[in-house]
Design a protein around this motif. Structure first.
Motif, PDB file in Angstrom:
ATOM      1  N   LEU A   4      13.288   9.950 -32.589  1.00  0.00           N
ATOM      2  CA  LEU A   4      13.476  10.154 -34.028  1.00  0.00           C
ATOM      3  C   LEU A   4      14.808   9.545 -34.436  1.00  0.00           C
ATOM      4  CD1 LEU A   4      13.087  11.385 -36.843  1.00  0.00           C
ATOM      5  CD2 LEU A   4      13.962  13.560 -35.911  1.00  0.00           C
ATOM      6  N   LEU A   5      14.778   8.728 -35.471  1.00  0.00           N
ATOM      7  CA  LEU A   5      15.992   8.100 -35.985  1.00  0.00           C
ATOM      8  C   LEU A   5      16.179   8.472 -37.445  1.00  0.00           C
ATOM      9  CD1 LEU A   5      18.385   6.123 -35.671  1.00  0.00           C
ATOM     10  CD2 LEU A   5      16.800   4.270 -36.244  1.00  0.00           C
ATOM     11  N   THR A   6      17.364   8.937 -37.782  1.00  0.00           N
ATOM     12  CA  THR A   6      17.700   9.267 -39.164  1.00  0.00           C
ATOM     13  C   THR A   6      19.147   8.856 -39.431  1.00  0.00           C
ATOM     14  OG1 THR A   6      17.603  11.029 -40.839  1.00  0.00           O
ATOM     15  CG2 THR A   6      18.455  11.630 -38.664  1.00  0.00           C
ATOM     16  N   ASN A   7      19.646   9.147 -40.611  1.00  0.00           N
ATOM     17  CA  ASN A   7      21.057   8.882 -40.940  1.00  0.00           C
ATOM     18  C   ASN A   7      21.392   9.606 -42.236  1.00  0.00           C
ATOM     19  OD1 ASN A   7      19.993   7.379 -43.059  1.00  0.00           O
ATOM     20  ND2 ASN A   7      21.005   5.469 -42.512  1.00  0.00           N
ATOM     21  N   ASP A   8      22.599   9.365 -42.761  1.00  0.00           N
ATOM     22  CA  ASP A   8      22.925   9.890 -44.091  1.00  0.00           C
ATOM     23  C   ASP A   8      23.329   8.775 -45.050  1.00  0.00           C
ATOM     24  OD1 ASP A   8      25.532   9.244 -43.403  1.00  0.00           O
ATOM     25  OD2 ASP A   8      26.342  11.261 -43.664  1.00  0.00           O
ATOM     26  N   ASP A   9      23.333   7.528 -44.565  1.00  0.00           N
ATOM     27  CA  ASP A   9      23.668   6.396 -45.429  1.00  0.00           C
ATOM     28  C   ASP A   9      22.466   5.899 -46.224  1.00  0.00           C
ATOM     29  OD1 ASP A   9      26.376   6.208 -44.725  1.00  0.00           O
ATOM     30  OD2 ASP A   9      25.903   5.078 -42.918  1.00  0.00           O
ATOM     31  N   GLY A  10      21.275   6.354 -45.859  1.00  0.00           N
ATOM     32  CA  GLY A  10      20.077   5.916 -46.558  1.00  0.00           C
ATOM     33  C   GLY A  10      19.259   4.963 -45.712  1.00  0.00           C
ATOM     34  N   GLU A  84       6.688  16.565 -31.501  1.00  0.00           N
ATOM     35  CA  GLU A  84       7.845  16.603 -30.626  1.00  0.00           C
ATOM     36  C   GLU A  84       8.450  15.228 -30.391  1.00  0.00           C
ATOM     37  OE1 GLU A  84       6.748  18.556 -27.025  1.00  0.00           O
ATOM     38  OE2 GLU A  84       6.338  20.471 -27.994  1.00  0.00           O
ATOM     39  N   PHE A  85       9.752  15.223 -30.124  1.00  0.00           N
ATOM     40  CA  PHE A  85      10.472  13.994 -29.800  1.00  0.00           C
ATOM     41  C   PHE A  85      11.265  14.193 -28.517  1.00  0.00           C
ATOM     42  CE2 PHE A  85       9.814  13.683 -34.364  1.00  0.00           C
ATOM     43  CZ  PHE A  85       9.414  12.367 -34.513  1.00  0.00           C
ATOM     44  N   ASP A  86      11.462  13.092 -27.800  1.00  0.00           N
ATOM     45  CA  ASP A  86      12.253  13.130 -26.573  1.00  0.00           C
ATOM     46  C   ASP A  86      13.738  12.968 -26.852  1.00  0.00           C
ATOM     47  OD1 ASP A  86      10.031  13.122 -24.505  1.00  0.00           O
ATOM     48  OD2 ASP A  86       9.505  11.355 -25.686  1.00  0.00           O
ATOM     49  N   LEU A  87      14.064  12.388 -27.999  1.00  0.00           N
ATOM     50  CA  LEU A  87      15.458  12.139 -28.368  1.00  0.00           C
ATOM     51  C   LEU A  87      15.548  12.001 -29.878  1.00  0.00           C
ATOM     52  CD1 LEU A  87      18.409  11.347 -27.432  1.00  0.00           C
ATOM     53  CD2 LEU A  87      17.635   8.968 -27.558  1.00  0.00           C
ATOM     54  N   ALA A  88      16.641  12.499 -30.442  1.00  0.00           N
ATOM     55  CA  ALA A  88      16.934  12.287 -31.860  1.00  0.00           C
ATOM     56  C   ALA A  88      18.271  11.568 -31.966  1.00  0.00           C
ATOM     57  CB  ALA A  88      16.993  13.605 -32.621  1.00  0.00           C
ATOM     58  N   VAL A  89      18.318  10.560 -32.833  1.00  0.00           N
ATOM     59  CA  VAL A  89      19.549   9.799 -33.076  1.00  0.00           C
ATOM     60  C   VAL A  89      19.814   9.794 -34.570  1.00  0.00           C
ATOM     61  CG1 VAL A  89      20.644   7.532 -32.983  1.00  0.00           C
ATOM     62  CG2 VAL A  89      19.279   8.337 -31.043  1.00  0.00           C
ATOM     63  N   SER A  90      21.060  10.035 -34.939  1.00  0.00           N
ATOM     64  CA  SER A  90      21.480   9.948 -36.330  1.00  0.00           C
ATOM     65  C   SER A  90      22.548   8.866 -36.431  1.00  0.00           C
ATOM     66  CB  SER A  90      22.027  11.295 -36.809  1.00  0.00           C
ATOM     67  OG  SER A  90      22.340  11.259 -38.186  1.00  0.00           O
ATOM     68  N   GLY A  91      22.267   7.804 -37.194  1.00  0.00           N
ATOM     69  CA  GLY A  91      23.217   6.688 -37.313  1.00  0.00           C
ATOM     70  C   GLY A  91      22.469   5.362 -37.326  1.00  0.00           C
ATOM     71  N   ILE A  92      23.156   4.295 -37.124  1.00  0.00           N
ATOM     72  CA  ILE A  92      24.577   4.143 -36.875  1.00  0.00           C
ATOM     73  C   ILE A  92      25.305   4.295 -38.212  1.00  0.00           C
ATOM     74  CG2 ILE A  92      26.393   2.590 -36.063  1.00  0.00           C
ATOM     75  CD1 ILE A  92      24.174   1.231 -34.345  1.00  0.00           C
ATOM     76  N   ASN A  93      26.224   5.264 -38.277  1.00  0.00           N
ATOM     77  CA  ASN A  93      26.862   5.605 -39.542  1.00  0.00           C
ATOM     78  C   ASN A  93      27.972   4.635 -39.903  1.00  0.00           C
ATOM     79  OD1 ASN A  93      27.134   7.719 -41.724  1.00  0.00           O
ATOM     80  ND2 ASN A  93      29.232   7.682 -40.957  1.00  0.00           N
TER      81      ASN A  93
END
Length: 257
Positions: A4-10, A84-93
């Motif tokens: 899972l990949l997310t961020n806060d920059d959009g 389910e996910f094996d890993l979550a990443v937030s970024g690259i910020n």
């Protein structure tokens, strides 16, 4: 592997596209990110209105949704939608996330939210000039931070996180190279000293900006010292159980309970 990949920059940030490319060789990448910039949103959730989702074309992703909510909303949506996910990443910020103030960061808070669901998580941030944090990262070179993201994500997927570690908060210096040392750090106490600046609009009414003066001296061993003084990649292991490690009987005695 499902990532899972997310961020806060959009979702239109170049940082998230660089992250997709970095993670694509490690597994299937599911992207769910805010449609718009949601920095400093912490772990806010949208509870008083419906959330809208829009399919977005993000090259290299198995699927990508833009959400008109917070980074935490994005994690909740992704787990409900895809399982389910094996890993979550937030970024690259765009911009570093340091010190105990990561609880304010939408980037770190998204990783924290994923960690509460039992998903090993990484918050990944790149130090950049503050002016470049206001856009989508045009002109920012994400190649080195993508290198470290791939390297750390691969290790976590293969070996897992140590017992007692729920997520890693990683910060990469702007001048880092692939040979830059990674150092394990603890959170600095404070990065900014916020205050309120009062201004007056053309009609004579006051309005207020939250502004902050940056701390410039840091204790060795902290994330801020590693990044700002040592110019090293800082990786801080985070446990989301914030219970103080103290003698409970002593606390009871002090509080006269």
């Amino acid at each position: 592997m499902r990532i899972l990949l997310t961020n806060d920059d959009g979702i239109y940030s170049n940082g998230i596209r660089a992250a997709v490319m970095a993670l694509g060789e490690l597994g299937e990448v599911y992207v769910v990110a805010p449609l718009f910039q949601r920095s400093a949103s912490g772990r806010a959730m949208t509870l008083h209105r419906p959330i809208r989702a829009k399919l977005v074309d993000v090259p290299g992703a198995k699927v990508a949704y833009g959400i008109d909510g917070t980074p935490t909303d994005c994690v909740i949506f992704a787990i409900a939608r895809f399982g389910e996910f094996d890993l979550a990443v937030s970024g690259i910020n765009l911009g570093e996330n340091l010190s105990t103030e990561i609880t304010v960061s939408g980037t770190a808070s998204a990783a924290i939210e994923a960690a509460t669901h039992g998903i090993p998580s990484i918050a990944m941030s790149l130090e950049v000039d503050w002016k470049k944090t206001l856009g989508e990262g045009e002109g920012v070179d994400f190649s080195v931070s993508a290198h470290f993201l791939r390297r750390i994500a691969k290790a976590v997927l293969e070996r897992g996180l140590p017992e007692g570690v729920d997520m890693l908060n990683v910060n990469v210096p702007s001048d880092a190279t692939p040979e830059t040392e990674i150092t394990i750090t603890r959170l600095a106490r404070k990065r900014y000293n916020p205050t309120i600046e009062e201004r007056v609009d053309p009609r004579g009414h006051p309005y207020y900006w939250i502004v902050g003066r940056r701390t410039t001296e840091f204790e060795p061993g902290t994330d801020a010292y590693a990044l700002k003084v040592g110019r090293k990649v800082s990786a801080t292991p985070i446990n989301i159980d914030m219970t103080a490690g103290v003698d409970f009987e002593e606390v009871k005695m002090i509080l006269s309970l």
